[in-house]
Design a protein around this motif. Structure first.
Motif, mmCIF file in Angstrom:
data_model
loop_
_atom_site.group_PDB
_atom_site.id
_atom_site.type_symbol
_atom_site.label_atom_id
_atom_site.label_comp_id
_atom_site.label_asym_id
_atom_site.label_seq_id
_atom_site.Cartn_x
_atom_site.Cartn_y
_atom_site.Cartn_z
ATOM 1 N N SER A 57 0.433 7.529 -2.034
ATOM 2 C CA SER A 57 1.483 6.509 -2.006
ATOM 3 C C SER A 57 2.373 6.596 -3.238
ATOM 4 N N SER B 133 5.248 11.793 7.536
ATOM 5 C CA SER B 133 5.704 10.562 8.205
ATOM 6 C C SER B 133 6.333 9.580 7.233
ATOM 7 N N THR B 134 6.148 9.765 5.940
ATOM 8 C CA THR B 134 6.750 8.847 4.969
ATOM 9 C C THR B 134 8.120 9.338 4.499
ATOM 10 N N THR C 30 13.618 8.955 -4.964
ATOM 11 C CA THR C 30 13.094 7.836 -4.183
ATOM 12 C C THR C 30 11.911 8.325 -3.353
ATOM 13 N N TYR C 31 10.864 7.499 -3.271
ATOM 14 C CA TYR C 31 9.682 7.893 -2.510
ATOM 15 C C TYR C 31 10.094 8.252 -1.079
ATOM 16 N N GLY C 32 9.751 9.444 -0.654
ATOM 17 C CA GLY C 32 10.031 9.872 0.715
ATOM 18 C C GLY C 32 11.216 10.796 0.864
ATOM 19 N N ARG D 82 7.513 0.076 2.649
ATOM 20 C CA ARG D 82 7.716 0.198 4.101
ATOM 21 C C ARG D 82 6.358 0.357 4.787
ATOM 22 N N VAL E 40 12.137 10.356 4.365
ATOM 23 C CA VAL E 40 13.367 9.661 4.796
ATOM 24 C C VAL E 40 14.579 10.518 4.468
ATOM 25 N N LEU F 227 6.903 16.616 9.429
ATOM 26 C CA LEU F 227 5.532 16.868 8.977
ATOM 27 C C LEU F 227 5.084 15.879 7.889
ATOM 28 N N PRO G 195 4.794 4.638 9.229
ATOM 29 C CA PRO G 195 5.100 4.859 10.651
ATOM 30 C C PRO G 195 3.971 5.616 11.338
ATOM 31 N N PRO H 24 0.793 -1.230 0.000
ATOM 32 C CA PRO H 24 0.000 0.000 0.000
ATOM 33 C C PRO H 24 0.824 1.278 0.000
ATOM 34 N N GLY I 110 4.594 3.548 -0.744
ATOM 35 C CA GLY I 110 5.796 3.629 -1.552
ATOM 36 C C GLY I 110 6.949 2.920 -0.865
ATOM 37 N N LEU I 111 7.764 2.203 -1.616
ATOM 38 C CA LEU I 111 8.922 1.445 -1.146
ATOM 39 C C LEU I 111 8.547 0.246 -0.284
#
Lengths: 94, 486
Positions: free
Chosen positions: B206, B235-236, B191-193, A58, B238, B233, A61, A53, A55-56
């Protein structure tokens, strides 16, 4: 896949869209075309495959449910189409 | 004056040969001269941008240095920049003024970049051509009778036409890469995030990513470096390793680099001119010691269906907030009821493509169809991501076309939504897998630009940019600019 006029109108109601009469048939045709194309996924063997569901892949969180700075009431209302005494004004619900 | 290359302006600003204020004035002159034709820009606040430029000049005079200090940048109009209208290319946000800065915008402002304009886009970033903007499409500077690509149409046109050396777009299924390919600029989907989505208007959460755009990978890296990294702000979000290498990007040593070519991407639908330019690009890499390796991404043929089922499902949820209650357009109801007000507002404010996706997504998520469509697509997404993991066991990066063809004439695909969706065939698989990928210029066919796509493993964004920089150090395609007259 068959998509009926009733399917379109049911989804429009769920999505809060009041489609004009001349929008219904083109939307029905487009939905049917896309869902027919998407039947390709029926070819896949998906038993035991975990859904992805996010991205990546993971897990999403979570954070602690703690108060933090956010908008003031005035900021939150700054774009309101209608407001009164610090509240959003909407038409009657019932 | 065209404001093409960020790196050149960076040096002029740092040496004191040029002020940010003069650069920003030149940017607005360029917009005034050309945007009547190209229609890339939806909003500006020239006085505010000039004020920011003067502050950047003061910081430069005080000896401060940052990769973007004093450089003009254009923002896609689905990113919040406090105090300016934000439309997302839609009439449903009529009158909306952004009350805060997106994290990426805030980080750019802190580093001294000068936002100069909000850029045109397909409505809520839904489109591959730029034609679905409620305010009329941007035009391709290489041929204004053709689409610029979408959905980040205005952002890419702004860089290609020399309004600004940097721009931000967003990429959900190819929305910075497709227009970059059609307009001969370089664009990264991280990259996502890696880039915070806080303040980016959600389309498909997503999949959505902010994407920087510039003439070259080295230019793009200037902005990318100051924006990248985790954000409380979002949470996804990185952190990205290697960001310290972005301010002064060096070309990757190509000796021994294994470039994977996904066999499923080389189908009959690929225009011969695009295939030839990709082959020529690969020969450039090989000339410096890289080698081609065949790889397979066997679930590629399911990617479009997977993407559109997931994307529309997320769209149907995310766009429910545009209902006339808290912001934007409100169309009164005839009987005073709230449900009718919401429905009339949404019907009047949203365009056909947005409605199409909302309805399809609502159908996929509705009782009796969730397992058959949405859940199945989530599982297919896992298989698509696993294909990439297997491919990266054999290759260091992958190379592919961005689009099966070049920029097409206006109206060529709007009558058939499915044909528009199929234009995304090479860009949606990486979006589903969350991988970094970029589009960079590879030459021209029929007088129109062609981009190629490089794809890397997760969090290899810096290395991917270094590979693109190596290619651009050996070629001149990215230096070609369109002939434009006021």
């Amino acid at each position: 896949m068959d998509v009926t006029r009733e399917d379109v109108l049911r989804c429009a109601t769920l999505a809060h869209l009041s489609l004009c009469e001349d929008e219904v048939e083109p939307m029905r045709l487009a939905m049917a075309q896309m869902l027919t194309h998407a039947a390709s996924l029926d070819e896949l063997l998906l038993d035991g495959v975990e859904p992805m569901p996010a991205g990546l892949g993971r897990p999403l969180p979570r954070r602690e449910d703690e108060p933090r700075d956010a908008f003031t009431q005035a900021q939150a209302l700054a774009n309101a189409p209608d407001q009164d005494r610090g509240l959003f004004v909407v038409p009657k619900v019932l | 004056m065209a404001l093409g290359r960020a790196m050149g302006w960076r040096r002029s600003l740092d040496s004191g040969d040029l002020s940010s204020e003069s650069l920003v004035r030149a940017a607005f002159d360029r917009i005034r001269a050309l945007d009547g034709t190209l229609h890339a820009i939806l909003a500006t606040d020239e006085a505010r941008s000039l004020d920011l430029a003067r502050k950047a000049d003061a910081r430069l005079r005080a000896g401060e240095r940052s990769p973007v200090l004093g450089l003009p940048i254009v923002l896609k109009d689905n990113l919040h920049w406090s105090g300016l209208p934000m439309t997302c290319g839609s009439r449903v946000l009529d009158g909306y003024v952004a009350p805060y800065d997106a994290t990426v915008v805030g980080r750019l402002l802190e580093a001294g970049a000068i936002p100069i304009a909000k850029a045109n886009l397909d409505e809520f970033a839904m489109g591959s051509s730029g034609e679905y903007s409620a305010f009329g499409p941007a035009r391709n500077p290489w041929d204004p009778t053709r689409v610029p690509g979408g959905s980040s149409s205005g952002s890419v046109v702004a860089v290609a036409a020399g309004y600004a050396p940097l721009a931000l777009g967003s990429d959900t299924g190819g929305s910075v890469r497709l227009p970059a390919s059609f307009c001969n600029v370089t664009a990264l989907r991280p990259t996502y995030g890696v880039l915070s989505r806080y303040g980016l208007t959600a389309m498909a959460s997503s999949l959505d990513q902010v994407g920087p755009i510039a003439a070259t990978a080295a230019d793009l890296a200037l902005a990318f470096g100051v924006m990248a990294g985790a954000d409380p702000l979002d949470s996804t979000s990185v952190d990205l390793p290697g960001t310290e290498r972005l301010a002064d990007l060096q070309p990757l040593d190509l000796e021994g680099l294994r470039i994977g070519l996904p066999e499923e991407y080389f189908t009959d639908g690929l225009e011969p001119g695009v295939r030839e330019l990709l082959d020529a690009a690969l020969r450039v890499f090989e000339g410096r010691g890289a080698r081609r390796v065949p790889v397979s991404l066997p679930h590629t043929r399911y990617a479009i269906d997977t993407y559109y089922l997931l994307c529309t499902s997320e769209v149907s949820s995310n766009l429910s907030r545009f209902d006339g209650v808290r912001y934007g357009l409100r169309v009164p109801s005839s009987d005073g009821g709230l449900p009718e007000m919401m429905a009339r507002t949404r019907d009047a404010g949203l365009g056909d493509e947005v409605k199409r996706r909302i309805l399809l997504g609502t159908f996929c998520l509705s009782k009796g169809y969730y397992d058959a469509f949405y859940l199945k697509a989530l599982k297919a997404r896992t298989l698509i991501a696993e294909d990439f993991r297997a491919a990266f066991a054999q290759a260091d990066i992958l190379a592919s076309p961005v689009s099966p063809g070049t920029a097409f004439p206006f109206g060529a695909k709007t009558a058939d939504p499915m044909s528009m969706y199929l234009a995304d065939v090479f860009t949606v698989p990486t979006a589903l897998a969350g991988l970094p990928c970029l589009s960079m210029p590879a030459g021209f066919t029929g007088g129109l630009p062609v981009g190629i796509q490089l794809i890397g493993p997760a969090l290899s964004d810096v290395r991917l940019l270094e590979a693109a920089h190596a290619f651009q150090s050996l070629t001149r395609h990215h230096l070609e600019t369109p002939t434009l007259s006021a």
